[in-house]
Design a protein around this motif. Structure first.
Motif, PDB file in Angstrom:
ATOM      1  N   PRO A   1      -7.017   6.717   1.028  1.00  0.00           N
ATOM      2  CA  PRO A   1      -6.219   7.503   0.089  1.00  0.00           C
ATOM      3  C   PRO A   1      -5.408   8.593   0.803  1.00  0.00           C
ATOM      4  CG  PRO A   1      -8.390   7.123  -0.813  1.00  0.00           C
ATOM      5  CD  PRO A   1      -8.422   6.634   0.621  1.00  0.00           C
ATOM      6  N   GLY A   2      -4.095   8.519   0.660  1.00  0.00           N
ATOM      7  CA  GLY A   2      -3.209   9.525   1.229  1.00  0.00           C
ATOM      8  C   GLY A   2      -2.890   9.379   2.700  1.00  0.00           C
ATOM      9  N   ALA A   3      -3.316   8.284   3.337  1.00  0.00           N
ATOM     10  CA  ALA A   3      -3.067   8.153   4.779  1.00  0.00           C
ATOM     11  C   ALA A   3      -3.079   6.697   5.234  1.00  0.00           C
ATOM     12  CB  ALA A   3      -4.106   8.928   5.568  1.00  0.00           C
TER      13      ALA A   3
ATOM     14  N   TRP B   1       0.789  -1.229   0.000  1.00  0.00           N
ATOM     15  CA  TRP B   1       0.000   0.000   0.000  1.00  0.00           C
ATOM     16  C   TRP B   1       0.821   1.280   0.000  1.00  0.00           C
ATOM     17  CZ3 TRP B   1      -5.187  -0.433  -0.549  1.00  0.00           C
ATOM     18  CH2 TRP B   1      -5.746  -1.676  -0.286  1.00  0.00           C
ATOM     19  N   VAL B   2       2.022   1.244   0.552  1.00  0.00           N
ATOM     20  CA  VAL B   2       2.778   2.493   0.753  1.00  0.00           C
ATOM     21  C   VAL B   2       4.203   2.366   0.243  1.00  0.00           C
ATOM     22  CG1 VAL B   2       1.394   3.169   2.756  1.00  0.00           C
ATOM     23  CG2 VAL B   2       3.512   1.908   3.103  1.00  0.00           C
ATOM     24  N   ILE B   3       4.829   3.522   0.038  1.00  0.00           N
ATOM     25  CA  ILE B   3       6.225   3.543  -0.378  1.00  0.00           C
ATOM     26  C   ILE B   3       7.121   3.250   0.839  1.00  0.00           C
ATOM     27  CG2 ILE B   3       5.729   5.100  -2.301  1.00  0.00           C
ATOM     28  CD1 ILE B   3       6.977   7.368  -0.639  1.00  0.00           C
ATOM     29  N   PRO B   4       8.357   2.811   0.625  1.00  0.00           N
ATOM     30  CA  PRO B   4       9.224   2.404   1.730  1.00  0.00           C
ATOM     31  C   PRO B   4       9.445   3.465   2.816  1.00  0.00           C
ATOM     32  CG  PRO B   4      10.096   1.557  -0.318  1.00  0.00           C
ATOM     33  CD  PRO B   4       8.944   2.463  -0.683  1.00  0.00           C
ATOM     34  N   ASP B   5       9.605   4.729   2.457  1.00  0.00           N
ATOM     35  CA  ASP B   5       9.809   5.755   3.483  1.00  0.00           C
ATOM     36  C   ASP B   5       8.607   5.859   4.416  1.00  0.00           C
ATOM     37  OD1 ASP B   5      12.335   6.365   2.582  1.00  0.00           O
ATOM     38  OD2 ASP B   5      11.726   8.192   1.524  1.00  0.00           O
TER      39      ASP B   5
ATOM     40  N   ALA C   1      -2.822   7.330  15.434  1.00  0.00           N
ATOM     41  CA  ALA C   1      -1.896   8.195  14.698  1.00  0.00           C
ATOM     42  C   ALA C   1      -2.257   8.124  13.221  1.00  0.00           C
ATOM     43  CB  ALA C   1      -0.459   7.742  14.909  1.00  0.00           C
ATOM     44  N   ARG C   2      -2.249   9.277  12.570  1.00  0.00           N
ATOM     45  CA  ARG C   2      -2.540   9.366  11.138  1.00  0.00           C
ATOM     46  C   ARG C   2      -1.265   9.804  10.435  1.00  0.00           C
ATOM     47  NH1 ARG C   2      -6.802  10.193   7.586  1.00  0.00           N
ATOM     48  NH2 ARG C   2      -8.282  10.020   9.274  1.00  0.00           N
ATOM     49  N   LEU C   3      -0.783   8.932   9.555  1.00  0.00           N
ATOM     50  CA  LEU C   3       0.414   9.225   8.773  1.00  0.00           C
ATOM     51  C   LEU C   3       0.009   9.613   7.364  1.00  0.00           C
ATOM     52  CD1 LEU C   3       1.125   6.565  10.711  1.00  0.00           C
ATOM     53  CD2 LEU C   3       3.320   6.936   9.650  1.00  0.00           C
ATOM     54  N   ALA C   4       0.513  10.748   6.903  1.00  0.00           N
ATOM     55  CA  ALA C   4       0.321  11.121   5.512  1.00  0.00           C
ATOM     56  C   ALA C   4       1.200  10.206   4.674  1.00  0.00           C
ATOM     57  CB  ALA C   4       0.713  12.576   5.287  1.00  0.00           C
TER      58      ALA C   4
END
Length: 130
Positions: A64-66, A28-32, A117-120
């Motif tokens: 989307p985005g989080a 779902w997300v990029i490595p960083d 916690a919400r991560l962008a």
């Protein structure tokens, strides 16, 4: 969309939960962004296993985005950010969470509390959405 929900016991290490979260989030997300999520999981789970008498539950949701990470436990005591203190070991976990997230907070529940916690995210991979 909720992608993971795992219970854990008092005193359990955060490592297995980090590994499960990494596996669940990798599509779902990029490595960083995945690295930031691992920091949040570590800190929130360790707070429960070190500072409460019972276990808890880790819930990971993507949108989307989080990425939203929630840790629920049975203690009604809400966490407090401690100011940095060179004389104290530890106590910087919530400062780390605040530093890598868009927002975080805690709320009482009928059974104890939830810390979230919400991560962008730079990229929720659209090919992973079902």
């Amino acid at each position: 969309m909720e992608i993971m929900r795992l219970a854990f016991n008092h005193g359990d290490p955060a490592g297995p939960l980090r590994h499960s979260t990494q596996t669940a989030l990798a599509p779902w997300v990029i490595p960083d962004d995945l690295d930031d999520a691992m920091v949040v999981v570590s800190e929130l789970v360790q707070n429960v296993t070190q500072h409460t008498a019972g276990g808890g539950e880790l819930v990971v949701t993507v949108e989307p985005g989080a990425v939203i990470i929630e840790v629920r436990d049975y203690s009604p005591v809400l966490p407090k950010v401690q100011p940095p203190d060179a004389q104290r070991l530890g106590g910087r976990g919530l400062l780390l969470v605040a530093g890598v997230t868009r927002a975080w907070g805690a709320a009482p529940t009928a059974q104890g509390k939830v810390v979230w916690a919400r991560l962008a995210t730079a990229d929720i991979r659209s090919d992973s959405v079902t």
